[in-house]
Design a protein around this motif. Sequence first.
Motif, PDB file in Angstrom:
ATOM      1  N   PRO A  26       0.834  -1.213   0.000  1.00 36.63           N
ATOM      2  CA  PRO A  26       0.000   0.000   0.000  1.00 36.63           C
ATOM      3  C   PRO A  26       0.869   1.263   0.000  1.00 36.63           C
ATOM      4  O   PRO A  26       1.017   1.944   1.010  1.00 36.63           O
ATOM      5  N   LEU A  27       1.456   1.553  -1.136  1.00 34.49           N
ATOM      6  CA  LEU A  27       2.350   2.699  -1.282  1.00 34.49           C
ATOM      7  C   LEU A  27       1.749   3.716  -2.241  1.00 34.49           C
ATOM      8  O   LEU A  27       1.136   3.343  -3.237  1.00 34.49           O
ATOM      9  N   LYS A  28       1.968   4.985  -1.952  1.00 38.60           N
ATOM     10  CA  LYS A  28       1.605   6.042  -2.890  1.00 38.60           C
ATOM     11  C   LYS A  28       2.798   6.229  -3.816  1.00 38.60           C
ATOM     12  O   LYS A  28       3.901   6.544  -3.363  1.00 38.60           O
ATOM     13  N   THR A  29       2.582   6.055  -5.096  1.00 39.46           N
ATOM     14  CA  THR A  29       3.695   6.110  -6.049  1.00 39.46           C
ATOM     15  C   THR A  29       4.416   7.456  -6.023  1.00 39.46           C
ATOM     16  O   THR A  29       5.610   7.517  -6.300  1.00 39.46           O
ATOM     17  N   ASP A  30       3.713   8.520  -5.658  1.00 39.15           N
ATOM     18  CA  ASP A  30       4.338   9.847  -5.595  1.00 39.15           C
ATOM     19  C   ASP A  30       5.273   9.992  -4.400  1.00 39.15           C
ATOM     20  O   ASP A  30       6.102  10.902  -4.371  1.00 39.15           O
ATOM     21  N   ASP A  31       5.113   9.119  -3.407  1.00 37.22           N
ATOM     22  CA  ASP A  31       5.906   9.207  -2.183  1.00 37.22           C
ATOM     23  C   ASP A  31       7.085   8.246  -2.156  1.00 37.22           C
ATOM     24  O   ASP A  31       7.781   8.159  -1.144  1.00 37.22           O
ATOM     25  N   VAL A  32       7.288   7.492  -3.241  1.00 39.82           N
ATOM     26  CA  VAL A  32       8.326   6.451  -3.249  1.00 39.82           C
ATOM     27  C   VAL A  32       9.211   6.592  -4.478  1.00 39.82           C
ATOM     28  O   VAL A  32       8.729   6.767  -5.597  1.00 39.82           O
ATOM     29  N   LYS A  33      10.502   6.501  -4.241  1.00 43.50           N
ATOM     30  CA  LYS A  33      11.487   6.444  -5.329  1.00 43.50           C
ATOM     31  C   LYS A  33      12.143   5.071  -5.237  1.00 43.50           C
ATOM     32  O   LYS A  33      12.521   4.625  -4.151  1.00 43.50           O
ATOM     33  N   VAL A  53      16.528  -6.192 -15.720  1.00 44.67           N
ATOM     34  CA  VAL A  53      16.380  -4.756 -15.448  1.00 44.67           C
ATOM     35  C   VAL A  53      15.357  -4.141 -16.399  1.00 44.67           C
ATOM     36  O   VAL A  53      14.517  -3.340 -15.991  1.00 44.67           O
ATOM     37  N   ILE A  54      15.399  -4.536 -17.656  1.00 43.33           N
ATOM     38  CA  ILE A  54      14.427  -4.037 -18.642  1.00 43.33           C
ATOM     39  C   ILE A  54      13.008  -4.388 -18.197  1.00 43.33           C
ATOM     40  O   ILE A  54      12.102  -3.549 -18.224  1.00 43.33           O
ATOM     41  N   GLU A  55      12.811  -5.630 -17.763  1.00 45.00           N
ATOM     42  CA  GLU A  55      11.488  -6.065 -17.291  1.00 45.00           C
ATOM     43  C   GLU A  55      11.064  -5.272 -16.059  1.00 45.00           C
ATOM     44  O   GLU A  55       9.906  -4.870 -15.938  1.00 45.00           O
ATOM     45  N   THR A  56      11.998  -5.038 -15.161  1.00 44.36           N
ATOM     46  CA  THR A  56      11.716  -4.267 -13.946  1.00 44.36           C
ATOM     47  C   THR A  56      11.297  -2.843 -14.295  1.00 44.36           C
ATOM     48  O   THR A  56      10.319  -2.319 -13.756  1.00 44.36           O
ATOM     49  N   GLU A  62       4.694   0.925 -15.620  1.00 40.12           N
ATOM     50  CA  GLU A  62       3.266   0.602 -15.652  1.00 40.12           C
ATOM     51  C   GLU A  62       2.582   0.966 -14.341  1.00 40.12           C
ATOM     52  O   GLU A  62       1.445   1.438 -14.329  1.00 40.12           O
ATOM     53  N   ALA A  63       3.282   0.723 -13.231  1.00 38.03           N
ATOM     54  CA  ALA A  63       2.710   0.974 -11.906  1.00 38.03           C
ATOM     55  C   ALA A  63       2.790   2.450 -11.510  1.00 38.03           C
ATOM     56  O   ALA A  63       2.200   2.854 -10.513  1.00 38.03           O
ATOM     57  N   GLY A  64       3.545   3.254 -12.266  1.00 37.25           N
ATOM     58  CA  GLY A  64       3.613   4.686 -12.005  1.00 37.25           C
ATOM     59  C   GLY A  64       4.674   5.122 -11.002  1.00 37.25           C
ATOM     60  O   GLY A  64       4.601   6.231 -10.476  1.00 37.25           O
ATOM     61  N   PHE A  65       5.668   4.280 -10.746  1.00 34.91           N
ATOM     62  CA  PHE A  65       6.726   4.625  -9.792  1.00 34.91           C
ATOM     63  C   PHE A  65       7.843   5.442 -10.446  1.00 34.91           C
ATOM     64  O   PHE A  65       8.143   5.275 -11.625  1.00 34.91           O
ATOM     65  N   THR A  66       8.477   6.292  -9.655  1.00 30.27           N
ATOM     66  CA  THR A  66       9.682   7.003 -10.059  1.00 30.27           C
ATOM     67  C   THR A  66      10.857   6.083  -9.752  1.00 30.27           C
ATOM     68  O   THR A  66      10.902   5.464  -8.684  1.00 30.27           O
ATOM     69  N   PHE A  67      11.807   6.000 -10.679  1.00 27.49           N
ATOM     70  CA  PHE A  67      12.934   5.102 -10.462  1.00 27.49           C
ATOM     71  C   PHE A  67      14.172   5.608 -11.174  1.00 27.49           C
ATOM     72  O   PHE A  67      14.104   6.491 -12.032  1.00 27.49           O
ATOM     73  N   GLU A  68      15.289   5.028 -10.782  1.00 26.15           N
ATOM     74  CA  GLU A  68      16.552   5.230 -11.490  1.00 26.15           C
ATOM     75  C   GLU A  68      17.293   3.905 -11.462  1.00 26.15           C
ATOM     76  O   GLU A  68      16.988   3.030 -10.649  1.00 26.15           O
TER      77      GLU A  68
END
Length: 128
Positions: A26-33, A53-56, A62-68
């Motif tokens: 139960p995470l808010k995508t805007d609050d998680v990197k 990594v490509i699959e990840t 798709e889930a709307g997360f910010t990532f690097e």
Amino acid sequence: MKTILLCIDTDVKRAKRQVESITTLPLKTDDVKIVIYHVFRGGEADAKRLKSVIETIDKLEEAGFTFEVCQSSGDISRNILETADELNVDTISLAGRKRSPTGKALFGSVTQDVILKSNRPVILSPAE
């Protein structure tokens, strides 16, 4: 903002299970990197070219997360722990593997080592 260090190896199935274990929290995508992290055992390569990594990346987008994507090479356990400290992450995500007790004793276990040495919460995605 919370930061999760998502430690990915080269196994696509394990990577999918890890992403699922995070995206179902139960995470808010805007609050998680999320920092997708791969440690190469030998010389440097490009983590962004690994199928896992490509699959990840695809699933996190798709889930709307910010990532690097980050990478290093060398001792896997030590690099995970050092990177977690350097980035001051809130949680470390690892994938479990099925291994016999003898296999763990002979070859070691990155998961076990990180869990025992980390002072941060560790999310462990189940083995198959």
